[in-house]
Design a protein around this motif. Sequence first.
Motif, mmCIF file in Angstrom:
data_model
loop_
_atom_site.group_PDB
_atom_site.id
_atom_site.type_symbol
_atom_site.label_atom_id
_atom_site.label_comp_id
_atom_site.label_asym_id
_atom_site.label_seq_id
_atom_site.Cartn_x
_atom_site.Cartn_y
_atom_site.Cartn_z
ATOM 1 N N ARG A 44 13.210 13.403 -37.938
ATOM 2 C CA ARG A 44 13.073 14.431 -36.895
ATOM 3 C C ARG A 44 13.325 15.823 -37.473
ATOM 4 O O ARG A 44 12.643 16.785 -37.120
ATOM 5 N N GLN A 47 10.253 16.869 -39.406
ATOM 6 C CA GLN A 47 9.188 17.238 -38.460
ATOM 7 C C GLN A 47 9.432 18.629 -37.890
ATOM 8 O O GLN A 47 8.497 19.433 -37.769
ATOM 9 N N THR A 48 10.673 18.919 -37.537
ATOM 10 C CA THR A 48 11.015 20.235 -36.994
ATOM 11 C C THR A 48 10.777 21.323 -38.025
ATOM 12 O O THR A 48 10.198 22.369 -37.717
ATOM 13 N N GLN A 49 11.190 21.071 -39.269
ATOM 14 C CA GLN A 49 10.989 22.059 -40.331
ATOM 15 C C GLN A 49 9.504 22.279 -40.586
ATOM 16 O O GLN A 49 9.058 23.409 -40.789
ATOM 17 N N ASP A 52 8.123 24.356 -37.752
ATOM 18 C CA ASP A 52 8.539 25.754 -37.913
ATOM 19 C C ASP A 52 7.730 26.442 -38.994
ATOM 20 O O ASP A 52 7.284 27.582 -38.835
#
Length: 130
Positions: A44, A47-49, A52
């Motif tokens: 997760r 995925q967030t990085q 972004d």
Amino acid sequence: MAQGSDGNDASYRSPSPAGRQSSSDHMKKEMRREKNRIAAQKSRMRQTQKADSLHLESESLEKENAALRKEVKQLTEEAKYLSSVLSSHEPLCSGLTPTAPDLPYPPHRRHHHAAAAAYHPHIAVPHYQH
């Protein structure tokens, strides 16, 4: 004495091998769950990085696109202006007609702004800032 408190009581039994195995299986299951939880958390986070990073890249490309569109607009306006200057100058200048024998430059090439002023001092060509 109370029943079951005696160490020689026949009702007391050590954990059976099956009981130890289920305890071992339980520990393995818990460790597998913990590893899976950590792996999911890392996934997760990646995925967030990535999201972004893509968002920042998208914003950067949008800004670059806007700047390029602005430059295209300015260059288009400059081209229109220069075409109109050339069109209005062609009837006055024998150097632009292909029938003139002593052309200062080949007819298929247009001259640079400074060259235009040198060959044709009566044309005022503004300098555009890019």
